[in-house]
Design a protein around this motif. Structure first.
Motif, PDB file in Angstrom:
ATOM      1  N   SER A 142      48.752  44.609  -3.810  1.00 52.26           N
ATOM      2  CA  SER A 142      49.580  43.313  -3.371  1.00 52.26           C
ATOM      3  C   SER A 142      49.450  42.505  -4.543  1.00 52.26           C
ATOM      4  CB  SER A 142      48.903  42.878  -2.136  1.00 52.26           C
ATOM      5  OG  SER A 142      49.590  41.589  -2.085  1.00 52.26           O
ATOM      6  N   ASP A 143      50.632  41.784  -4.628  1.00 58.63           N
ATOM      7  CA  ASP A 143      50.483  40.919  -5.859  1.00 58.63           C
ATOM      8  C   ASP A 143      49.381  39.794  -5.817  1.00 58.63           C
ATOM      9  OD1 ASP A 143      51.835  39.097  -3.887  1.00 58.63           O
ATOM     10  OD2 ASP A 143      52.753  38.146  -5.634  1.00 58.63           O
ATOM     11  N   SER A 144      49.025  39.385  -4.479  1.00 59.93           N
ATOM     12  CA  SER A 144      48.197  38.491  -4.380  1.00 59.93           C
ATOM     13  C   SER A 144      46.824  38.736  -4.859  1.00 59.93           C
ATOM     14  CB  SER A 144      48.103  37.972  -2.886  1.00 59.93           C
ATOM     15  OG  SER A 144      47.377  39.386  -1.958  1.00 59.93           O
ATOM     16  N   ALA A 145      46.534  40.108  -4.915  1.00 69.34           N
ATOM     17  CA  ALA A 145      45.052  40.642  -5.637  1.00 69.34           C
ATOM     18  C   ALA A 145      45.228  40.500  -6.830  1.00 69.34           C
ATOM     19  CB  ALA A 145      44.932  41.968  -5.173  1.00 69.34           C
ATOM     20  N   LEU A 146      46.198  40.305  -7.743  1.00 66.35           N
ATOM     21  CA  LEU A 146      46.366  40.405  -9.002  1.00 66.35           C
ATOM     22  C   LEU A 146      46.877  39.133  -9.821  1.00 66.35           C
ATOM     23  CD1 LEU A 146      48.331  43.759  -9.460  1.00 66.35           C
ATOM     24  CD2 LEU A 146      45.774  43.468  -9.565  1.00 66.35           C
ATOM     25  N   PHE A 147      47.782  38.344  -9.477  1.00 68.69           N
ATOM     26  CA  PHE A 147      48.630  37.140  -9.925  1.00 68.69           C
ATOM     27  C   PHE A 147      48.650  35.888  -9.121  1.00 68.69           C
ATOM     28  CE2 PHE A 147      50.674  41.391 -10.828  1.00 68.69           C
ATOM     29  CZ  PHE A 147      50.148  41.490 -12.454  1.00 68.69           C
ATOM     30  N   ALA A 148      48.747  34.901  -9.733  1.00 64.23           N
ATOM     31  CA  ALA A 148      49.053  33.586  -9.124  1.00 64.23           C
ATOM     32  C   ALA A 148      50.675  33.717  -8.940  1.00 64.23           C
ATOM     33  CB  ALA A 148      48.774  32.455 -10.035  1.00 64.23           C
ATOM     34  N   PRO A 149      51.275  33.074  -7.989  1.00 63.57           N
ATOM     35  CA  PRO A 149      52.631  33.030  -7.598  1.00 63.57           C
ATOM     36  C   PRO A 149      53.592  32.613  -8.970  1.00 63.57           C
ATOM     37  CG  PRO A 149      51.517  31.820  -6.011  1.00 63.57           C
ATOM     38  CD  PRO A 149      50.466  31.959  -7.120  1.00 63.57           C
ATOM     39  N   ALA A 150      54.337  33.662  -8.956  1.00 66.66           N
ATOM     40  CA  ALA A 150      55.357  33.433 -10.254  1.00 66.66           C
ATOM     41  C   ALA A 150      54.752  33.704 -11.488  1.00 66.66           C
ATOM     42  CB  ALA A 150      56.130  32.193 -10.122  1.00 66.66           C
ATOM     43  N   GLN A 151      53.707  34.432 -11.794  1.00 72.71           N
ATOM     44  CA  GLN A 151      52.899  34.403 -13.018  1.00 72.71           C
ATOM     45  C   GLN A 151      52.650  35.807 -12.946  1.00 72.71           C
ATOM     46  OE1 GLN A 151      52.300  31.833 -15.217  1.00 72.71           O
ATOM     47  NE2 GLN A 151      53.281  30.724 -13.409  1.00 72.71           N
ATOM     48  N   ALA A 152      52.635  36.283 -14.252  1.00 76.91           N
ATOM     49  CA  ALA A 152      52.283  37.621 -14.855  1.00 76.91           C
ATOM     50  C   ALA A 152      50.938  37.730 -15.482  1.00 76.91           C
ATOM     51  CB  ALA A 152      53.275  38.151 -15.702  1.00 76.91           C
ATOM     52  N   VAL A 154      47.238  38.393 -15.166  1.00 78.85           N
ATOM     53  CA  VAL A 154      46.151  39.177 -14.482  1.00 78.85           C
ATOM     54  C   VAL A 154      44.818  38.237 -14.064  1.00 78.85           C
ATOM     55  CG1 VAL A 154      44.826  41.283 -13.618  1.00 78.85           C
ATOM     56  CG2 VAL A 154      46.988  41.388 -15.031  1.00 78.85           C
ATOM     57  N   ASN A 155      44.533  37.996 -12.839  1.00 81.61           N
ATOM     58  CA  ASN A 155      43.270  37.032 -12.620  1.00 81.61           C
ATOM     59  C   ASN A 155      42.201  37.972 -12.609  1.00 81.61           C
ATOM     60  OD1 ASN A 155      43.019  38.660 -10.211  1.00 81.61           O
ATOM     61  ND2 ASN A 155      44.556  37.247  -9.028  1.00 81.61           N
ATOM     62  N   THR A 156      41.073  37.083 -12.523  1.00 89.58           N
ATOM     63  CA  THR A 156      39.617  37.834 -12.702  1.00 89.58           C
ATOM     64  C   THR A 156      39.580  38.919 -11.717  1.00 89.58           C
ATOM     65  OG1 THR A 156      38.918  35.845 -13.055  1.00 89.58           O
ATOM     66  CG2 THR A 156      37.265  37.614 -12.588  1.00 89.58           C
ATOM     67  N   GLU A 157      39.798  38.845 -10.446  1.00 89.69           N
ATOM     68  CA  GLU A 157      39.617  40.000  -9.286  1.00 89.69           C
ATOM     69  C   GLU A 157      40.713  41.161  -9.964  1.00 89.69           C
ATOM     70  OE1 GLU A 157      40.140  36.976  -8.832  1.00 89.69           O
ATOM     71  OE2 GLU A 157      38.323  36.146  -7.663  1.00 89.69           O
ATOM     72  N   GLY A 158      41.923  41.004 -10.437  1.00 91.24           N
ATOM     73  CA  GLY A 158      42.747  41.854 -10.631  1.00 91.24           C
ATOM     74  C   GLY A 158      42.211  42.780 -11.965  1.00 91.24           C
ATOM     75  N   THR A 159      41.645  41.846 -13.072  1.00 94.74           N
ATOM     76  CA  THR A 159      40.755  42.517 -14.087  1.00 94.74           C
ATOM     77  C   THR A 159      39.999  43.454 -13.610  1.00 94.74           C
ATOM     78  OG1 THR A 159      41.529  40.610 -15.453  1.00 94.74           O
ATOM     79  CG2 THR A 159      39.973  42.018 -16.455  1.00 94.74           C
ATOM     80  N   GLU A 160      38.879  43.155 -12.788  1.00 96.16           N
ATOM     81  CA  GLU A 160      38.021  44.003 -12.374  1.00 96.16           C
ATOM     82  C   GLU A 160      38.767  45.272 -11.614  1.00 96.16           C
ATOM     83  OE1 GLU A 160      35.467  41.629  -9.859  1.00 96.16           O
ATOM     84  OE2 GLU A 160      34.704  40.541 -11.196  1.00 96.16           O
ATOM     85  N   LEU A 161      39.618  45.041 -10.970  1.00 94.64           N
ATOM     86  CA  LEU A 161      40.180  46.276 -10.174  1.00 94.64           C
ATOM     87  C   LEU A 161      40.645  47.166 -11.261  1.00 94.64           C
ATOM     88  CD1 LEU A 161      41.211  47.877  -7.681  1.00 94.64           C
ATOM     89  CD2 LEU A 161      43.113  46.007  -7.685  1.00 94.64           C
ATOM     90  N   ALA A 162      41.481  46.602 -12.383  1.00 89.41           N
ATOM     91  CA  ALA A 162      42.171  47.525 -13.431  1.00 89.41           C
ATOM     92  C   ALA A 162      41.127  48.370 -14.125  1.00 89.41           C
ATOM     93  CB  ALA A 162      42.989  46.588 -14.191  1.00 89.41           C
ATOM     94  N   ILE A 163      39.956  47.450 -14.493  1.00 83.21           N
ATOM     95  CA  ILE A 163      38.844  48.308 -15.042  1.00 83.21           C
ATOM     96  C   ILE A 163      38.096  49.254 -14.330  1.00 83.21           C
ATOM     97  CG2 ILE A 163      36.456  47.967 -15.959  1.00 83.21           C
ATOM     98  CD1 ILE A 163      37.451  44.998 -16.740  1.00 83.21           C
ATOM     99  N   ILE A 210      45.254  45.938 -19.627  1.00 79.25           N
ATOM    100  CA  ILE A 210      43.809  46.152 -19.065  1.00 79.25           C
ATOM    101  C   ILE A 210      43.416  47.261 -19.050  1.00 79.25           C
ATOM    102  CG2 ILE A 210      42.169  45.422 -17.451  1.00 79.25           C
ATOM    103  CD1 ILE A 210      44.045  42.905 -16.865  1.00 79.25           C
ATOM    104  N   LEU A 211      44.244  48.377 -18.465  1.00 81.12           N
ATOM    105  CA  LEU A 211      43.742  49.808 -18.343  1.00 81.12           C
ATOM    106  C   LEU A 211      43.764  50.470 -19.684  1.00 81.12           C
ATOM    107  CD1 LEU A 211      46.442  51.238 -15.762  1.00 81.12           C
ATOM    108  CD2 LEU A 211      43.929  50.575 -15.435  1.00 81.12           C
ATOM    109  N   LEU A 212      44.376  50.029 -20.632  1.00 81.37           N
ATOM    110  CA  LEU A 212      44.349  50.763 -21.808  1.00 81.37           C
ATOM    111  C   LEU A 212      43.410  50.231 -22.924  1.00 81.37           C
ATOM    112  CD1 LEU A 212      48.132  51.533 -22.596  1.00 81.37           C
ATOM    113  CD2 LEU A 212      46.258  53.027 -21.675  1.00 81.37           C
ATOM    114  N   LYS A 213      42.707  49.099 -22.367  1.00 88.53           N
ATOM    115  CA  LYS A 213      41.471  48.612 -23.234  1.00 88.53           C
ATOM    116  C   LYS A 213      40.181  49.592 -22.971  1.00 88.53           C
ATOM    117  CE  LYS A 213      42.160  43.769 -22.782  1.00 88.53           C
ATOM    118  NZ  LYS A 213      41.539  42.289 -22.133  1.00 88.53           N
ATOM    119  N   ASN A 214      40.611  50.609 -22.120  1.00 88.04           N
ATOM    120  CA  ASN A 214      39.536  51.706 -22.181  1.00 88.04           C
ATOM    121  C   ASN A 214      39.875  52.683 -23.122  1.00 88.04           C
ATOM    122  OD1 ASN A 214      38.036  53.975 -21.236  1.00 88.04           O
ATOM    123  ND2 ASN A 214      38.275  53.921 -19.025  1.00 88.04           N
ATOM    124  N   ASP A 215      39.114  52.955 -24.054  1.00 85.34           N
ATOM    125  CA  ASP A 215      39.541  53.781 -25.348  1.00 85.34           C
ATOM    126  C   ASP A 215      39.467  55.336 -24.825  1.00 85.34           C
ATOM    127  OD1 ASP A 215      39.543  51.643 -26.915  1.00 85.34           O
ATOM    128  OD2 ASP A 215      37.648  51.751 -27.449  1.00 85.34           O
TER     129      ASP A 215
END
Length: 270
Positions: A142-152, A154-163, A210-215
Motif C-alpha cells: 500500500s502507498d501508505s506504507a511507503l509515501f506521503a500523500p502525492a509524494q514519491a 520513500v519514507n523511513t518504514e518504506g526504506t526498511e521494507l525495501a531493504i 533502494i532495492l538496487l543499493k544492495n550490490d
C-alpha cells in the motif's frame, strides 16, 4: 600322316585369352551395380564393410573403394541425423522446462513464506500482501506504507521494507523483478508531477533505487514501470477502493513466462 593331323589341330585351336579381361569387366560391373544399390540404402557402415570385402576379393589390397572421397554420408543421412538430434534436443528441452517449472514454483513458494513471515513479525498485514500464481510472485504494498500523500519520496518504514525485500531477493538471483507503481483516479497536476503517470512511475523508480543499493543484486534483472490509474484492483468510487488502488507491486517473474506480453503479468483480483 600323324604329323599332319597335329598341325591341323593346332591351327583349328580357338584363342580364348579374351575371356579373362571380359570376365574381369563383368565382375567390375557387377561390383559397381552392387555399390550403387548399396548407396541408396545410405548405410555407411555396411558400405565400408562391403568396400573392404570387394577390395580384398578383387585386388587383394587397397583400391578405389578405399578412397575417402567415395565413402561419405549422403545428404539424406546428414538431414536425418540433424533431424534426430533436433528431436532429441527438443525432448530434453521439454523435460528441462517441466523440471524448471517445478523448481521455480518451489523456490517462489519458499520466498513467499519468508515474506509472509516478515509481514507477520512486523505487523504489516494491513499494508502488504503476497500472491503466488503460475506466472509470478506478487508482493503488493500500500502507498501508505511507503509515501506521503502525492509524494514519491520513500519514507523511513518504506526504506526498511525495501531493504528487507532486497535481502530476500539475494537468495533468488535468477529471477527478473518488475516494480510497478499505481494510483487512484484522482487527478494530480503540480510542480513535481504533471499526471498520475508521472507519480506512479517515479514511485516505482524511487522504490527500485533502494532495492538496487544492495550490490548483490543484478540491476539488469530489474525494471520499473508506472501504470497511473489504469490498472485498478478496486472501485474508485469509495475511499477504501481508492486506497487499495494506490500501491506499488513487486513482481518476481518465472523465467519461462513471456515477459513481453503484459497479460501474462496481470493478476485478477475481485
Amino acid at each position: 600322316m600323324s604329323r599332319k593331323r597335329k598341325h591341323q589341330d593346332h591351327e583349328e585351336h580357338i584363342d580364348e585369352s579374351w575371356l579373362i579381361p571380359y570376365a574381369d569387366i563383368l565382375t567390375l560391373l557387377l561390383a559397381l551395380f552392387i555399390v550403387l544399390y548399396s548407396m541408396n540404402s545410405v548405410d555407411v557402415k555396411k558400405f565400408e564393410d562391403m568396400s573392404r570385402a570387394f577390395n580384398f576379393a578383387l585386388n587383394n589390397g587397397s583400391g578405389v573403394l578405399d578412397m575417402p572421397s567415395v565413402i561419405r554420408k549422403g545428404d539424406d543421412t546428414e538431414r536425418d541425423d540433424k533431424k534426430e538430434d533436433k528431436e532429441d534436443s527438443s525432448q530434453q528441452s521439454e523435460l528441462s522446462e517441466e523440471e524448471l517449472i517445478v523448481q521455480e514454483q518451489a523456490e517462489l513458494n519458499e520466498l513467499k513464506e519468508e515474506m509472509d513471515a516478515y509481514i507477520n513479525e512486523n505487523g504489516l498485514d494491513s499494508t502488504l500482501e503476497t500472491e503466488l500464481n503460475m506466472s509470478q510472485l506478487l508482493i503488493t504494498i500500500s502507498d501508505s506504507a511507503l509515501f506521503a500523500p502525492a509524494q514519491a519520496t520513500v519514507n523511513t518504514e518504506g526504506t526498511e521494507l525495501a531493504i528487507a525485500i532486497s535481502k530476500l531477493l539475494e537468495q533468488y538471483p535468477d529471477y527478473d523483478v518488475i516494480i510497478a507503481g499505481h494510483t487512484d483516479d484522482r487527478p494530480i497536476n503540480n510542480a513535481q508531477f504533471r499526471s498520475n503517470w508521472d507519480l506512479s512511475t517515479m514511485r516505482a523508480v524511487r522504490f527500485l533505487d533502494i532495492l538496487l543499493k544492495n550490490d548483490s543484486l543484478e540491476p539488469e534483472r530489474f525494471s520499473a514501470i508506472g501504470y497511473g490509474e489504469y490498472h485498478p484492483i478496486a472501485d474508485n468510487e469509495t475511499e477504501e477502493g481508492k486506497a487499495k488502488n494506490r500501491r506499488v507491486e513487486v513482481s518476481i517473474i518465472h523465467t519461462f513466462i513471456d515477459k513481453t506480453n503484459p497479460q501474462n503479468l496481470q493478476v485478477k483480483k475481485p
